[in-house]
Design a protein around this motif. Structure first.
Motif, PDB file in Angstrom:
ATOM      1  N   ARG A 179      -4.247 -10.949   5.086  1.00 29.86           N
ATOM      2  CA  ARG A 179      -4.842  -9.715   4.559  1.00 29.86           C
ATOM      3  C   ARG A 179      -4.213  -9.309   3.225  1.00 29.86           C
ATOM      4  O   ARG A 179      -4.749  -8.464   2.516  1.00 29.86           O
ATOM      5  CB  ARG A 179      -4.695  -8.574   5.568  1.00 29.86           C
ATOM      6  CG  ARG A 179      -5.444  -8.815   6.866  1.00 29.86           C
ATOM      7  CD  ARG A 179      -5.340  -7.607   7.770  1.00 29.86           C
ATOM      8  NE  ARG A 179      -5.949  -6.441   7.132  1.00 29.86           N
ATOM      9  CZ  ARG A 179      -5.516  -5.187   7.297  1.00 29.86           C
ATOM     10  NH1 ARG A 179      -4.454  -4.950   8.057  1.00 29.86           N
ATOM     11  NH2 ARG A 179      -6.128  -4.183   6.693  1.00 29.86           N
ATOM     12  N   LEU A 180      -3.084  -9.917   2.905  1.00 26.52           N
ATOM     13  CA  LEU A 180      -2.383  -9.604   1.665  1.00 26.52           C
ATOM     14  C   LEU A 180      -2.622 -10.664   0.588  1.00 26.52           C
ATOM     15  O   LEU A 180      -1.973 -10.650  -0.451  1.00 26.52           O
ATOM     16  CB  LEU A 180      -0.879  -9.480   1.931  1.00 26.52           C
ATOM     17  CG  LEU A 180      -0.453  -8.227   2.711  1.00 26.52           C
ATOM     18  CD1 LEU A 180       0.943  -8.408   3.283  1.00 26.52           C
ATOM     19  CD2 LEU A 180      -0.502  -7.005   1.816  1.00 26.52           C
ATOM     20  N   ALA A 181      -3.552 -11.556   0.849  1.00 26.42           N
ATOM     21  CA  ALA A 181      -3.773 -12.689  -0.060  1.00 26.42           C
ATOM     22  C   ALA A 181      -4.110 -12.255  -1.480  1.00 26.42           C
ATOM     23  O   ALA A 181      -3.785 -12.966  -2.446  1.00 26.42           O
ATOM     24  CB  ALA A 181      -4.874 -13.590   0.494  1.00 26.42           C
TER      25      ALA A 181
ATOM     26  N   LEU B 270      -6.640  -2.442  -1.356  1.00 31.17           N
ATOM     27  CA  LEU B 270      -6.386  -3.704  -2.048  1.00 31.17           C
ATOM     28  C   LEU B 270      -7.690  -4.380  -2.430  1.00 31.17           C
ATOM     29  O   LEU B 270      -7.865  -4.822  -3.576  1.00 31.17           O
ATOM     30  CB  LEU B 270      -5.548  -4.618  -1.143  1.00 31.17           C
ATOM     31  CG  LEU B 270      -5.349  -6.060  -1.608  1.00 31.17           C
ATOM     32  CD1 LEU B 270      -4.699  -6.124  -2.984  1.00 31.17           C
ATOM     33  CD2 LEU B 270      -4.518  -6.830  -0.582  1.00 31.17           C
ATOM     34  N   ALA B 271      -8.630  -4.450  -1.497  1.00 32.81           N
ATOM     35  CA  ALA B 271      -9.898  -5.134  -1.762  1.00 32.81           C
ATOM     36  C   ALA B 271     -10.663  -4.457  -2.896  1.00 32.81           C
ATOM     37  O   ALA B 271     -11.187  -5.121  -3.805  1.00 32.81           O
ATOM     38  CB  ALA B 271     -10.749  -5.178  -0.501  1.00 32.81           C
ATOM     39  N   THR B 272     -10.708  -3.124  -2.878  1.00 36.08           N
ATOM     40  CA  THR B 272     -11.437  -2.395  -3.915  1.00 36.08           C
ATOM     41  C   THR B 272     -10.743  -2.529  -5.262  1.00 36.08           C
ATOM     42  O   THR B 272     -11.390  -2.721  -6.305  1.00 36.08           O
ATOM     43  CB  THR B 272     -11.561  -0.907  -3.538  1.00 36.08           C
ATOM     44  OG1 THR B 272     -12.267  -0.807  -2.301  1.00 36.08           O
ATOM     45  CG2 THR B 272     -12.311  -0.131  -4.604  1.00 36.08           C
TER      46      THR B 272
ATOM     47  N   LEU C 276      -3.031  -1.268   1.960  1.00 42.14           N
ATOM     48  CA  LEU C 276      -3.617  -2.161   2.947  1.00 42.14           C
ATOM     49  C   LEU C 276      -4.280  -1.326   4.040  1.00 42.14           C
ATOM     50  O   LEU C 276      -5.492  -1.363   4.209  1.00 42.14           O
ATOM     51  CB  LEU C 276      -2.540  -3.072   3.525  1.00 42.14           C
ATOM     52  CG  LEU C 276      -3.038  -4.289   4.303  1.00 42.14           C
ATOM     53  CD1 LEU C 276      -3.921  -5.171   3.440  1.00 42.14           C
ATOM     54  CD2 LEU C 276      -1.862  -5.091   4.846  1.00 42.14           C
ATOM     55  N   ASP C 277      -3.488  -0.556   4.759  1.00 42.91           N
ATOM     56  CA  ASP C 277      -4.038   0.336   5.791  1.00 42.91           C
ATOM     57  C   ASP C 277      -3.691   1.794   5.505  1.00 42.91           C
ATOM     58  O   ASP C 277      -4.491   2.682   5.718  1.00 42.91           O
ATOM     59  CB  ASP C 277      -3.492  -0.037   7.175  1.00 42.91           C
ATOM     60  CG  ASP C 277      -3.974  -1.407   7.608  1.00 42.91           C
ATOM     61  OD1 ASP C 277      -5.191  -1.652   7.545  1.00 42.91           O
ATOM     62  OD2 ASP C 277      -3.128  -2.232   7.984  1.00 42.91           O
TER      63      ASP C 277
ATOM     64  N   VAL D 226       0.360  -4.367  -6.719  1.00 40.30           N
ATOM     65  CA  VAL D 226       1.475  -4.216  -5.788  1.00 40.30           C
ATOM     66  C   VAL D 226       0.952  -3.550  -4.516  1.00 40.30           C
ATOM     67  O   VAL D 226       0.268  -2.529  -4.590  1.00 40.30           O
ATOM     68  CB  VAL D 226       2.586  -3.332  -6.391  1.00 40.30           C
ATOM     69  CG1 VAL D 226       3.750  -3.203  -5.413  1.00 40.30           C
ATOM     70  CG2 VAL D 226       3.052  -3.875  -7.733  1.00 40.30           C
ATOM     71  N   VAL D 227       1.270  -4.124  -3.370  1.00 37.94           N
ATOM     72  CA  VAL D 227       0.891  -3.499  -2.097  1.00 37.94           C
ATOM     73  C   VAL D 227       2.155  -3.052  -1.373  1.00 37.94           C
ATOM     74  O   VAL D 227       3.010  -3.883  -1.041  1.00 37.94           O
ATOM     75  CB  VAL D 227       0.083  -4.459  -1.205  1.00 37.94           C
ATOM     76  CG1 VAL D 227      -0.167  -3.824   0.165  1.00 37.94           C
ATOM     77  CG2 VAL D 227      -1.239  -4.815  -1.866  1.00 37.94           C
ATOM     78  N   PRO D 228       2.305  -1.750  -1.150  1.00 41.12           N
ATOM     79  CA  PRO D 228       3.449  -1.267  -0.376  1.00 41.12           C
ATOM     80  C   PRO D 228       3.275  -1.561   1.115  1.00 41.12           C
ATOM     81  O   PRO D 228       2.181  -1.408   1.666  1.00 41.12           O
ATOM     82  CB  PRO D 228       3.429   0.252  -0.627  1.00 41.12           C
ATOM     83  CG  PRO D 228       2.525   0.457  -1.808  1.00 41.12           C
ATOM     84  CD  PRO D 228       1.517  -0.649  -1.716  1.00 41.12           C
ATOM     85  N   ILE D 229       4.354  -1.995   1.729  1.00 40.30           N
ATOM     86  CA  ILE D 229       4.384  -2.102   3.192  1.00 40.30           C
ATOM     87  C   ILE D 229       5.405  -1.092   3.699  1.00 40.30           C
ATOM     88  O   ILE D 229       6.444  -0.882   3.081  1.00 40.30           O
ATOM     89  CB  ILE D 229       4.708  -3.525   3.677  1.00 40.30           C
ATOM     90  CG1 ILE D 229       6.087  -3.963   3.188  1.00 40.30           C
ATOM     91  CG2 ILE D 229       3.638  -4.506   3.233  1.00 40.30           C
ATOM     92  CD1 ILE D 229       6.738  -5.011   4.043  1.00 40.30           C
ATOM     93  N   MET D 230       5.092  -0.457   4.824  1.00 42.11           N
ATOM     94  CA  MET D 230       5.918   0.648   5.302  1.00 42.11           C
ATOM     95  C   MET D 230       6.233   0.497   6.786  1.00 42.11           C
ATOM     96  O   MET D 230       5.895   1.360   7.601  1.00 42.11           O
ATOM     97  CB  MET D 230       5.180   1.966   5.027  1.00 42.11           C
ATOM     98  CG  MET D 230       4.964   2.190   3.536  1.00 42.11           C
ATOM     99  SD  MET D 230       3.630   3.346   3.136  1.00 42.11           S
ATOM    100  CE  MET D 230       2.198   2.301   3.390  1.00 42.11           C
ATOM    101  N   PRO D 231       6.852  -0.619   7.162  1.00 42.48           N
ATOM    102  CA  PRO D 231       7.113  -0.843   8.582  1.00 42.48           C
ATOM    103  C   PRO D 231       8.130   0.149   9.139  1.00 42.48           C
ATOM    104  O   PRO D 231       9.071   0.543   8.457  1.00 42.48           O
ATOM    105  CB  PRO D 231       7.662  -2.273   8.616  1.00 42.48           C
ATOM    106  CG  PRO D 231       8.266  -2.472   7.259  1.00 42.48           C
ATOM    107  CD  PRO D 231       7.387  -1.709   6.325  1.00 42.48           C
ATOM    108  N   ARG D 232       7.921   0.511  10.381  1.00 44.14           N
ATOM    109  CA  ARG D 232       8.816   1.443  11.066  1.00 44.14           C
ATOM    110  C   ARG D 232       9.669   0.737  12.122  1.00 44.14           C
ATOM    111  O   ARG D 232      10.425   1.391  12.850  1.00 44.14           O
ATOM    112  CB  ARG D 232       7.993   2.567  11.684  1.00 44.14           C
ATOM    113  CG  ARG D 232       7.307   3.445  10.623  1.00 44.14           C
ATOM    114  CD  ARG D 232       6.198   4.272  11.228  1.00 44.14           C
ATOM    115  NE  ARG D 232       5.610   5.227  10.279  1.00 44.14           N
ATOM    116  CZ  ARG D 232       4.667   4.924   9.378  1.00 44.14           C
ATOM    117  NH1 ARG D 232       4.210   3.680   9.286  1.00 44.14           N
ATOM    118  NH2 ARG D 232       4.193   5.839   8.553  1.00 44.14           N
TER     119      ARG D 232
END
Length: 224
Positions: free
Chosen positions: A22-24, A212-214, A201-202, A4-10
């Motif tokens: 980048r989320l592939a 994510l990559a690791t 991600l970042d 699971v990758v959290p996204i935290m847009p503001r």
């Protein structure tokens, strides 16, 4: 184990700027809506769900009661969740059970609940009681994330997860021992029975979260 990758847009602009390539390697997306002011969440929601059309999405309002970025009354918390659920049908809805237990009955019609508990200070002595109570409610996923203070805390969380999963094979668990000590718990789902791990991600959304990559590399090695 899925990543699971959290996204935290503001802002809506930050949603639009997300590079899906980048989320592939991600399996699910968690929208951490608490990084927005409460009055902006429903305005940004259409952009988020359009952006991630075709992805499995977890909708999460991580409140200040459990280490998040937003303060909400019981009514505000349930109200926002219900609005998002009604209009966008996220695949999973995170619900902070112990922080909002008084309004849990309003969530009983939702079959896709992730009943969660977060403790950024410690691994509590009553961890097994927490795990047992959340399991008894049979949500889609039991999610517990607690801070590791010792190596034994990490081993305990992994061992408890394995034990509960063995006894409750149909129940999904996502357990995390947070902090640098707990990194092992984030990649050990094949052994413990934890269904999800959270990767960044970042920007990490919790202590000890790895990229994510690791994370994908570790899982490819461990899950051969």
């Amino acid at each position: 184990m899925k990543i699971v990758v959290p996204i935290m847009p503001r802002s809506i602009e930050e949603v639009e700027a997300i590079d899906l390539e980048r989320l592939a390697e991600a399996d699910l997306i968690e929208w951490r809506a608490d990084y927005l002011p409460k009055e902006e969440i429903l305005k940004v929601a259409p952009a988020v769900f359009e952006k991630f059309l075709g992805w499995e999405v977890i909708f999460t309002l991580r409140t200040s009661r459990e280490g998040g970025k937003i303060e909400l009354t019981n009514e505000e918390y349930v109200g926002i969740i219900k609005e998002v659920a009604a209009h966008y049908q996220p695949d999973f809805i995170d619900f902070e059970y112990y922080s909002y237990q008084e309004v849990f009955e309003q969530m009983l019609d939702f079959p896709n609940l992730v009943l969660s508990y977060h403790n950024f200070e410690e691994t509590p002595e009553n961890y097994l009681e927490i795990m047992s109570e959340l399991t008894s409610l049979s949500p889609a996923v039991v999610k517990i994330a607690v801070m590791a203070e010792t190596e034994q805390d990490v081993l305990d969380i992994m061992n408890y997860t394995r034990g509960f999963k063995t006894l409750n094979a149909e129940q999904a668990y996502a357990t995390i021992s947070m902090g640098d000590l707990g990194i092992l718990s984030r990649i050990a789902g094949q052994v413990t029975g934890s269904c999800w791990t959270f990767a960044s991600l970042d920007e990490a959304s919790a202590p000890g979260q790895i990229s994510l990559a690791t994370t994908r590399k570790f899982l490819e090695i461990l899950e051969k």
